[in-house]
Write an enzyme that holds these catalytic residues in place. Structure first.
Site, mmCIF file in Angstrom:
data_model
loop_
_atom_site.group_PDB
_atom_site.id
_atom_site.type_symbol
_atom_site.label_atom_id
_atom_site.label_comp_id
_atom_site.label_asym_id
_atom_site.label_seq_id
_atom_site.Cartn_x
_atom_site.Cartn_y
_atom_site.Cartn_z
ATOM 1 N N ARG A 1 0.965 -0.740 -0.044
ATOM 2 C CA ARG A 1 -0.176 -0.066 0.215
ATOM 3 C C ARG A 1 1.049 0.920 0.036
ATOM 4 O O ARG A 1 2.138 1.555 0.780
ATOM 5 C CB ARG A 1 -1.217 -0.280 0.984
ATOM 6 N N GLN B 1 -6.378 9.595 7.391
ATOM 7 C CA GLN B 1 -5.029 9.231 7.815
ATOM 8 C C GLN B 1 -4.076 9.835 7.395
ATOM 9 O O GLN B 1 -3.391 10.366 7.950
ATOM 10 C CB GLN B 1 -5.167 7.842 7.157
ATOM 11 N N ASP C 1 -15.488 3.501 3.039
ATOM 12 C CA ASP C 1 -15.179 2.061 3.824
ATOM 13 C C ASP C 1 -16.359 0.915 3.344
ATOM 14 O O ASP C 1 -16.297 -0.262 3.829
ATOM 15 C CB ASP C 1 -14.593 1.549 5.373
ATOM 16 N N LYS D 1 -7.424 0.017 -1.209
ATOM 17 C CA LYS D 1 -7.614 0.302 0.210
ATOM 18 C C LYS D 1 -6.921 -1.951 0.537
ATOM 19 O O LYS D 1 -6.110 -1.298 -0.163
ATOM 20 C CB LYS D 1 -8.989 -0.207 0.624
ATOM 21 N N ARG E 1 -13.691 -6.540 4.694
ATOM 22 C CA ARG E 1 -14.888 -6.099 3.753
ATOM 23 C C ARG E 1 -15.504 -6.478 2.780
ATOM 24 O O ARG E 1 -16.665 -6.853 2.477
ATOM 25 C CB ARG E 1 -14.610 -4.797 4.117
HETATM 26 C C1 S3P Z 1 -9.330 5.885 8.387
HETATM 27 C C2 S3P Z 1 -9.059 6.082 7.247
HETATM 28 C C3 S3P Z 1 -9.797 6.289 5.770
HETATM 29 C C4 S3P Z 1 -11.067 4.264 6.081
HETATM 30 C C5 S3P Z 1 -9.463 3.280 6.840
HETATM 31 C C6 S3P Z 1 -9.386 4.244 7.939
HETATM 32 C C7 S3P Z 1 -8.493 6.454 9.248
HETATM 33 O O1 S3P Z 1 -8.565 5.967 5.225
HETATM 34 O O2 S3P Z 1 -10.607 3.956 4.720
HETATM 35 O O3 S3P Z 1 -10.324 2.346 7.251
HETATM 36 O O4 S3P Z 1 -9.186 5.260 10.476
HETATM 37 O O5 S3P Z 1 -8.336 7.916 9.731
HETATM 38 P P1 S3P Z 1 -7.865 7.135 4.551
HETATM 39 O O6 S3P Z 1 -7.434 8.412 5.335
HETATM 40 O O7 S3P Z 1 -7.152 6.197 3.907
HETATM 41 O O8 S3P Z 1 -9.338 7.277 3.676
#
Ligand code: S3P
Length: 440
Positions: free
Chosen positions: A124, A170, A316, A343, A393
């Site tokens: 990733r 994130q 998600d 993802k 998921r």
């Molecule tokens: C998350 C942010 C999302 C989400 C992940 C959890 C988080 O990712 O898809 O399951 O806890 O900040 P992205 O920041 O890549 O959108």
């Protein structure tokens, strides 16, 4: 440990259940609790592999953490400068959130760290966090932008004003956590609203943040004060049941104590646009996060063009939303969801393959999917076999599809369901899904 689900066709969902704790909030409770002065008590913690990975990383960084025991965790904070270097690489397992937030947090420390993960996480992209952090003065080594990530000892970060190119909580969180260790102000602007658990929880730990439209800012050097955290049930886990009960005739299910933070409720808005019957009961606020019980009853769904502004608020939930779309009358079109490709699996490709394997017309596009729903009370999906590609998921989404299948569905590579939803099979069986664990 059996590595597949076999789900018999048909049935309905009913009764009252509480799904496990919110994954995003559980990760953050350990991280901020560890950096705080004092002892943080957490309840409702997700005892899933992802949150446990975060817990073990902080133990390796010298933090005493008790539990989890029945969702209770006690974090003995070491203060903002109290983390200690780990002698071994820090293993984030399958958890992208753990790795990306840790890259931010650890890039402000006066010692070196190396972050590793499982096969999925190792593929990733991490440049989305290392790029802005490098602008702050952090130094990294990666395998062409992917893990393992070696973080050099910080020699003084400086605050930046960062415009995120993608809507990612994130990335926002990683930059804000590094900002705690930076000189001056750090600001992050998002192109569309994303989950704000980091901001809410930082405020709960006494950190001053300013939100101005799409921009959130904080001053470096602030200390965190321990607090207690009640983690609500994860709306992303509730989503499987919201869709399952919507598509399975005769369902009437209550989901208890679900987090309904407005940056997470895209699934409710999208399902309601499709005609779902979902009621919010007993709405309340628990420790800075809104919570409610959700009652869902089966309803005929219709296909829609999913509004693009709802995509980051349901990011998600698309695997199971695609299942809902297959059961809706007419066409559903999803655009602006290219983030699904990076993802735990490429969720556009893997879902389209799985839907097609079960006889649904699903056309993957670079940034979404076009699904022709099947109207009527009969089965929507054929029976068949699905490869979840180790994506929790995807596995749970197809388990729910079985409620409208004509024959049993075998879902392979399901061990990672335990990353976000330990005990999914037992809870789903209690609600009425005819699911068994098998070796395949
Ligand atoms: C998350 C942010 C999302 C989400 C992940 C959890 C988080 O990712 O898809 O399951 O806890 O900040 P992205 O920041 O890549 O959108």
């Amino acid at each position: 440990m059996p590595n597949a689900f076999r789900v018999a066709p048909g049935g309905s969902l009913s009764g009252s259940i509480r799904v496990p704790g919110d994954k995003s909030i559980s990760h953050r409770s350990i991280m901020l609790g560890a950096l705080a002065d004092g002892v943080t008590h957490v309840t409702g913690f997700l005892e899933g592999a992802d949150a446990i990975s975060t817990m073990n990383v902080f133990r390796a960084l010298g933090v005493k953490i008790e539990g989890p025991e029945s969702g209770r965790v006690v974090v003995h904070g070491v203060g903002r400068d109290g983390l200690r270097p780990s002698a071994t690489p820090l293993d984030c397992g399958n958890a992208g959130t753990a790795m990306r937030l840790l890259i931010g947090l650890l890039s402000g420390q006066g010692f070196e760290s190396t972050l590793i993960g499982d096969e999925s996480l190792t593929n990733r992209p991490m440049r989305r966090v290392t790029d802005p952090l490098a602008q702050m003065g952090a130094k990294f080594e990666t395998r062409d932008g992917k893990p393992p990530v070696r973080i050099h000892a910080a020699t003084g970060l400086k605050g930046i004003d960062y415009q995120m190119p993608m809507a990612s909580a994130q990335v926002k969180s990683a930059v804000l956590l590094a900002g705690l260790y930076a000189q001056g102000e750090t600001s992050v602007s998002e192109p569309a609203p994303t989950r704000d658990h980091t901001e809410r929880m930082l405020a709960g730990f006494g950190v001053q943040l300013v939100r101005n439209g799409a921009t959130v800012s904080l001053q470096g050097g602030q200390r965190l004060k321990a607090t207690d955290i009640d983690v609500p049930a994860d709306i992303s886990s509730a989503a499987f049941f919201l869709v399952g009960a919507s598509i399975a005739q005769g369902s009437d299910l209550l989901l208890e104590h679900v987090g309904i933070n407005p940056t997470r409720t895209g699934i409710l808005d999208i399902l309601k646009l499709m005609g779902a019957d979902i009621e919010l009961l007993n709405a309340r606020e628990v420790g800075g996060e809104p919570v409610a019980d959700l009652r869902v009853r089966s309803a005929p769904l219709r296909g829609i063009e999913v509004p693009r502004d709802l995509v980051p608020l349901a990011i998600d939930e698309f695997p199971v939303l695609f299942v809902a779309a297959a059961c809706a009358s007419g066409r559903t079109v999803v655009t602006g969801a290219e983030e699904l490709r990076v993802k735990e699996s490429d969720r556009i490709a893997v879902m389209a393959d799985g839907l097609k394997a079960l006889g649904v017309s699903a056309l993957p596009t670079p940034d979404g999917m076009i699904i022709e729903g099947r109207h009527g009370p009969g089965p929507v999906f054929s029976g068949g076999q699905i490869d979840s590609h180790g994506d929790h998921r995807i596995a749970m989404a197809f388990a729910m599809a079985s409620l409208r299948a004509s024959a049993s569905v075998l879902i392979r590579d399901t061990l990672n369901v335990a990353t976000s939803f330990p005990g999914f099979d037992r809870l789903a069986a209690r609600a009425g899904l005819q699911i068994e664990l098998v070796d395949a």
